[in-house]
Enzyme design. Structure first.
Site, PDB file in Angstrom:
ATOM      1  N   ASP A 156      41.111  42.030  40.616  1.00 50.68           N
ATOM      2  CA  ASP A 156      42.127  41.073  40.188  1.00 50.68           C
ATOM      3  C   ASP A 156      43.413  41.389  40.935  1.00 50.68           C
ATOM      4  OD1 ASP A 156      43.253  39.015  38.288  1.00 50.68           O
ATOM      5  OD2 ASP A 156      44.539  40.725  37.823  1.00 50.68           O
ATOM      6  N   GLU A 183      39.034  36.610  43.243  1.00 52.46           N
ATOM      7  CA  GLU A 183      39.328  35.228  42.886  1.00 52.46           C
ATOM      8  C   GLU A 183      39.456  34.378  44.141  1.00 52.46           C
ATOM      9  OE1 GLU A 183      41.973  34.966  38.942  1.00 52.46           O
ATOM     10  OE2 GLU A 183      42.973  35.800  40.672  1.00 52.46           O
ATOM     11  N   ASP A 236      45.004  42.736  33.227  1.00 53.86           N
ATOM     12  CA  ASP A 236      44.435  42.638  34.576  1.00 53.86           C
ATOM     13  C   ASP A 236      43.053  43.290  34.651  1.00 53.86           C
ATOM     14  OD1 ASP A 236      46.741  41.355  35.266  1.00 53.86           O
ATOM     15  OD2 ASP A 236      47.656  43.077  36.278  1.00 53.86           O
TER      16      ASP A 236
END
Ligand SMILES: [Zn+2]
Length: 369
Positions: free
Chosen positions: A190, A274, A354
């Site tokens: 992340d 991501e 996170d």
């Protein structure tokens, strides 16, 4: 698996004799004169006649120079051609930056101590290796300390004068990239504003202290730009300051990102991240974040490249709800950006926001494989 190759430079300490050193010094001086003359010619042609002189024209003039001034015959023709090529590159870079709206300095004359290298552009003619010696045309056999093996095919040789002596750099093509050993491990990553990255095992990677200051100045400059009225003089000034701040922050950031990427591809076979392009559309924006995004996509580029070279993989996942979903039970736990902790009322899971997101990224990635 396709074998990856790359271009790489191998640098070795040269051991020239006193006489060879004298010749090298003199060659550098002659190269520097040609360099400065080539800049002068371009500048004058433009100033007097409004025309531009290109590389091929300047290269074609070299034999005439040698004829008029025999001392230039002391330098191998490849080396002189490389000098005018350098001038050409300096001008290309200058025009490119002008086009991009920057204010680059005009290519400059090089002083005695600023011109410190010369290049033989075709290994095998003009410069070659024989019996452990570097054989340079017009100089002779120069001893060299072979501190490590050379791989691939040497293409060019650059001789440089540095603070502690002379060096030869062999630029080699088709150097095999070594595949890294498999570890059987995977991770979700992340990317965040608070810490640079958080891994699914809870590891947090923080931005290094050395550039936090630069980063802070950068953020102040950003805020200034955001506050000032569009189109105003004051805003233009602030934008200039921002660009400057960016310039100091960029190399440090890149260095850091390379290190992080290298560590990740060593440790993991598959790395899930991501999809930032989707993330940009999904998440609402403010300026600080959009700048951070630029940094992240740079990081993803580096990471993907390193992974490919090492025979590892980077897989991007849909970022929707990675921060809102509980990684323990799948419940949606809404929280604003300022809430840094994930505490699930359903399953009792409690961990850094996170870290929770990184676990979701890992799970999503493994599901879509
Ligand atoms: Zn839960």
């Amino acid at each position: 698996m396709i074998e990856q190759t790359t271009r790489k430079t191998y640098k070795f300490k040269l051991k020239p004799t006193v006489e060879q050193e004298r010749v090298l010094d003199r060659m550098l001086m002659l190269c520097r004169h040609v360099y400065n003359a080539a800049i002068e010619e371009r500048r004058e042609a433009y100033r007097m006649r409004g025309i531009s002189v290109n590389y091929y024209q300047q290269k074609a003039e070299l034999p005439d120079i040698k004829e008029a001034m025999p001392e230039y015959g002391e330098v191998h023709s490849q080396v002189l051609q490389d000098v005018v090529l350098r001038v050409d590159r300096a001008f290309q870079a200058f025009f490119r930056r002008m086009k991009a709206g920057e204010k680059p300095g005009y290519p400059r004359f090089q002083g005695r101590n600023r011109y410190n290298s010369l290049t033989y552009s075709q290994f095998g003619s003009g410069a070659t290796v024989d019996n452990g010696f570097l054989v340079l045309s017009k100089i002779g056999r120069v001893a060299l300390r072979w501190s490590r093996p050379v791989e691939g095919e040497p293409k060019t040789v650059t001789i440089s004068r540095e603070a502690d002596g002379w060096y030869a750099g062999f630029s080699c093509a088709n150097v095999r990239v070594e595949q890294l050993a498999r570890t059987g491990q995977e991770t979700g990553v992340d990317l965040g504003l608070e810490s640079f990255a958080t891994l699914s095992d809870g590891t947090m990677i923080h931005n290094p202290r050395c550039y936090r200051n630069a980063e802070r100045r950068f953020k102040i400059a950003q805020r200034k730009v955001a506050r000032r009225k569009k189109g105003s003089q004051r805003r233009k000034k602030a934008v200039k300051l921002l660009a400057k701040a960016h310039q100091t922050v960029r190399p440090q950031r890149q260095d850091f990102q390379h290190k992080v990427a290298l560590k990740l591809v060593h440790l993991y076979d598959t790395i899930y991240c991501e999809d930032l392009q989707v993330a940009n559309m999904v998440k609402n924006h403010h300026l600080a974040k959009s700048i951070a995004d630029a940094g992240w996509s740079g990081f993803l580029t580096i990471l993907t490249f390193k992974a490919e070279c090492a025979g590892k993989r980077v897989i991007v996942v849909d970022p929707a709800y990675t921060s809102q979903t509980c990684s323990g039970c799948g419940a949606v736990v809404k929280k604003g950006l300022s809430v840094r902790w994930h505490a699930c009322p359903d399953c009792g899971m409690s961990l850094h926001r996170d870290h929770n997101a990184a676990l979701n990224i890992l799970r999503l990635g493994q599901e879509q494989r």
